[in-house]
Design a protein around this motif. Structure first.
Motif, short mmCIF file in Angstrom:
data_model
loop_
_atom_site.label_atom_id
_atom_site.label_comp_id
_atom_site.label_asym_id
_atom_site.label_seq_id
_atom_site.Cartn_x
_atom_site.Cartn_y
_atom_site.Cartn_z
N ILE A 1 0.85 -1.19 0.00
CA ILE A 1 0.00 0.00 0.00
C ILE A 1 0.89 1.24 0.00
O ILE A 1 1.59 1.51 0.97
N GLY A 2 0.83 1.98 -1.09
CA GLY A 2 1.70 3.14 -1.23
C GLY A 2 0.99 4.47 -1.18
O GLY A 2 1.63 5.52 -1.11
N ALA A 3 -0.34 4.45 -1.23
CA ALA A 3 -1.09 5.71 -1.22
C ALA A 3 -2.52 5.42 -0.79
O ALA A 3 -2.98 4.27 -0.82
N GLY A 4 -3.23 6.48 -0.42
CA GLY A 4 -4.62 6.28 0.00
C GLY A 4 -5.33 7.58 0.27
O GLY A 4 -4.74 8.67 0.25
N VAL A 5 -6.63 7.43 0.53
CA VAL A 5 -7.52 8.56 0.82
C VAL A 5 -8.45 8.13 1.94
O VAL A 5 -8.98 7.01 1.93
N SER A 6 -8.65 9.02 2.91
CA SER A 6 -9.65 8.81 3.95
C SER A 6 -10.76 9.83 3.76
O SER A 6 -10.51 11.04 3.71
N PHE A 7 -11.99 9.34 3.65
CA PHE A 7 -13.14 10.23 3.43
C PHE A 7 -13.77 10.63 4.76
O PHE A 7 -13.98 9.79 5.64
N HIS A 8 -14.08 11.91 4.88
CA HIS A 8 -14.74 12.50 6.04
C HIS A 8 -15.81 13.45 5.53
O HIS A 8 -16.00 13.62 4.33
N ILE B 1 -3.45 19.20 15.17
CA ILE B 1 -4.17 17.94 15.26
C ILE B 1 -3.52 16.91 14.33
O ILE B 1 -2.95 17.27 13.31
N THR B 2 -3.59 15.66 14.73
CA THR B 2 -3.02 14.60 13.91
C THR B 2 -4.05 13.50 13.72
O THR B 2 -5.02 13.39 14.46
N GLY B 3 -3.83 12.68 12.71
CA GLY B 3 -4.77 11.61 12.41
C GLY B 3 -4.18 10.62 11.43
O GLY B 3 -2.96 10.45 11.34
N THR B 4 -5.08 10.00 10.65
CA THR B 4 -4.66 8.96 9.71
C THR B 4 -3.57 9.44 8.78
O THR B 4 -2.59 8.75 8.51
N GLN B 5 -3.76 10.67 8.23
CA GLN B 5 -2.83 11.15 7.21
C GLN B 5 -1.42 11.32 7.78
O GLN B 5 -0.43 11.13 7.07
N ASP B 6 -1.31 11.66 9.05
CA ASP B 6 0.02 11.82 9.65
C ASP B 6 0.71 10.47 9.81
O ASP B 6 1.91 10.36 9.57
N TRP B 7 -0.06 9.48 10.21
CA TRP B 7 0.54 8.16 10.35
C TRP B 7 0.96 7.61 8.99
O TRP B 7 2.08 7.12 8.81
N MET B 8 0.08 7.72 7.99
CA MET B 8 0.37 7.14 6.69
C MET B 8 1.54 7.85 6.00
O MET B 8 2.41 7.19 5.41
N TYR B 9 1.58 9.16 6.06
CA TYR B 9 2.68 9.87 5.40
C TYR B 9 3.87 10.05 6.34
O TYR B 9 4.99 9.65 6.02
N GLU B 10 3.65 10.65 7.49
CA GLU B 10 4.77 11.05 8.32
C GLU B 10 5.48 9.87 8.97
O GLU B 10 6.67 9.93 9.25
N HIS B 11 4.76 8.78 9.21
CA HIS B 11 5.41 7.58 9.76
C HIS B 11 5.85 6.60 8.67
O HIS B 11 6.96 6.09 8.69
N LEU B 12 4.95 6.33 7.71
CA LEU B 12 5.21 5.29 6.73
C LEU B 12 5.74 5.81 5.40
O LEU B 12 6.29 5.05 4.61
N GLY B 13 5.53 7.10 5.13
CA GLY B 13 5.99 7.65 3.86
C GLY B 13 5.10 7.31 2.69
O GLY B 13 5.52 7.39 1.53
#
Length: 564
Positions: A261-268, A324-336
């Motif tokens: 998994i290299g990319a993604g989108v979270s809908f809100h 504030i942090t959330g999914t996007q921070d984990w996916m990009y800032e932790h996993l790249g």
């Protein structure tokens, strides 16, 4: 084979209905769809995951992966609809739409349409309650002993507002539009004023003081991810420790176990914007190469969806002094991995309000905006977005009036007649993002005899995708993506003269240009999208040897050579 289901995108599915719908998709297209569970929610519901790929062209784990999820927040039900809408387009489009066919033949899409099934059920209950996220009591498991609990009091399926005449109240009726409550002016007195509060019931009311209780269920699952997790005093709803909640832990565990998994989108919902990282730092502190690709793909999202693409840090803070942090921070800032959060639906824009700040507007805006919204409610929503005030005998307060904005059904989510239109914005962009992922392909194999039983073997691969095999520089900094790993699978009786059975090669560029042709310096790495492994083996003539090459985010390729 069963027919492909025809879902309705103007309605929200309860858990049982959603489960049946996803099962029907899997039954109708087992060649494309596999239904599994990420795990169980707090209340024991399955958190459904739909894996979408053409199984005839390989296993999902051998292909670059794209992730989407929705409904991590309880009342943000349209986010689930957006996931279902793209799922339906993928199923219908395979073999009939060239781009979708290419996507599913060469990549895999992982869809979690409802990450928080418990919260969604409560939001859709016959007598709903509006909580932020999970239904688990937090931070304390106890009922309130005093104060106002926000809930549907009169059983009409809505949670509106209550207004009570009070000479000390901060609200008044608009002079030309008495349905609309507007703030009392500084120094104003002598008029009819009101106290306005959410619809709800009171415990231990003393006839004087009213305080709105926080929800007993105080978790925010989007604050429970590992990246930059902070305790409750710094980030409300964060939970007792990172991934303490089963819904978040299930998602994190799955993605970690699927490095493809290299990319993604979270809908809100809501605001009508595409949000890009970073959440914790300014663009000036961001890795430049990553910022450039984020801006490029975000601009494409803006073009294809009509939603503006903005920075979380610069443009979407709830408070200027808070992060504030959330999914996007984990996916990009932790996993790249590249990751976006999409906030579906903007009632302001629908009413013709175009010049506004996405967050600060809710703190203060001109009354003319409210009049535009009221007009929109009357003309486009049958007067239901803003409910005319009506008398009610409240069990604790006596005679009050209920009315005002129906936030769940018209603010947090689009009205029924606009739901499909709103989610139809996204498939073109999502498909393009998926097709941009790196894709490993066999370029060439070579076998050369060096003697009667000695052979030189070369195995060359290339990245056919737009993005590099590591996706982002952040992944290299965090060491979360290896380069191409070549493997030679030696049968009995075959030995290596030089080389090793496993060779870790370089990262591979994609075909995204690093600069224009008018740049000051040329790109010196003309073929950085290719890599070659070489071995010398000793084996009898005619021996067949299997070769594998894999890159965490670009997939796996396999081939076989014959020594002749």
């Amino acid at each position: 084979m069963p027919a492909i289901p025809i879902p309705r995108f103007d309605q929200f599915y309860r858990y049982a209905e959603l489960t049946r719908l996803l099962q029907d998709y899997a039954d109708a297209r087992p060649d494309l769809i596999a239904l599994s569970s990420l795990g169980k929610s707090h209340e024991g519901r399955e958190i459904w995951l739909v894996t979408v790929t053409n199984t005839a062209t390989g296993a999902d784990t051998d292909k670059p992966g794209f992730w989407i999820d929705g409904n991590i927040h309880a009342g943000e039900l349209t986010s689930s609809t957006a996931c279902l809408y793209w799922l339906h387009q993928l199923v219908l489009g395979h073999r009939f739409d060239d781009r979708i066919t290419q996507l599913l033949d060469t990549r895999v899409v992982y869809i979690c349409p409802r990450l928080n099934p418990d919260g969604a059920e409560l939001a859709m209950a016959d007598r709903p309650r509006h909580i932020r996220s999970s239904t688990r009591p937090y931070p304390w498991d106890e009922d309130p002993v005093e104060g106002l609990t926000v809930e549907d009091v009169d059983g009409d399926g809505r949670v509106l507002y209550m207004r009570i005449p009070d000479p000390h109240g901060p609200w008044k009726c608009h002079v030309d539009e008495p349905r609309l409550m507007v703030p009392r002016e500084p120094g104003e007195f002598g008029g009819q004023y009101y106290r306005v509060m959410p619809e709800g019931t009171l415990t231990q009311y003393d006839g004087l003081q009213i305080q709105v209780n926080p929800n007993r269920e105080g978790l925010d699952l989007n604050r429970n991810f590992p990246a930059y997790w902070r305790q409750e005093f710094e980030q409300t709803g964060a939970g007792p420790y990172p991934t303490s909640e089963p819904e978040v832990r299930a998602m994190v565990d799955f993605i970690v176990r699927h490095p493809n998994i290299g990319a993604g989108v979270s809908f809100h919902t809501h605001s009508g914007v595409i949000l890009r990282p970073m959440g914790t730092q300014s663009d000036d502190d961001m890795t430049p190469e990553d910022l450039w690709i984020y801006k490029r793909l975000s601009a494409l999202g803006e073009k294809l969806t009509g939603y503006p693409a903005i920075s979380i840090y610069h443009d979407f803070k709830y408070h200027p002094k808070e992060v504030i942090t959330g999914t996007q921070d984990w996916m990009y800032e932790h996993l790249g991995s590249l990751f976006w959060t999409v906030e579906i639906w903007a009632p302001n824009k629908e009413a013709g309000i175009t010049d506004y700040d996405w967050i600060h507007w809710y703190r203060e805006h001109p009354v003319e905006d409210d009049l535009k919204l009221l007009k929109w409610s009357d003309e486009q929503c049958g007067g239901q977005a803003h409910v005319d005030w009506y008398p009610v005998v409240h069990p604790q307060l006596g005679r009050v009036e209920f009315g005002g904005w129906d936030r769940l059904n018209f603010w947090r989510n689009p009205p029924v007649h606009l739901r499909e239109r709103e989610v139809a914005r996204f498939p073109a962009w999502l498909t393009t993002l998926g097709l941009s992922l790196p894709k490993l392909e066999v370029l060439r194999t070579e076998v050369r005899a060096l003697g009667p039983d000695t052979w030189r073997v070369r195995f060359a691969v290339a990245n056919a995708g737009y993005l590099p095999s590591h996706i982002t520089k952040r992944a290299l900094e965090r060491k979360t993506a290896r380069g191409v790993v070549f493997e030679m699978h030696l049968p009995p009786g075959v030995s290596l003269v030089s080389g090793t059975a496993r060779i870790v090669g370089p990262q591979l560029d994609g075909h995204a240009p690093k600069s224009s042709l008018q740049a000051f310096l040329p790109n010196r790495q003309v073929t950085a999208d290719r890599a070659v492994a070489e071995w010398v083996v000793r084996a009898p003539h005619g021996t067949r040897i299997a070769l594998t090459a894999s890159a965490d985010r670009a997939g796996t390729v396999r081939t076989e050579i014959s020594l002749d």
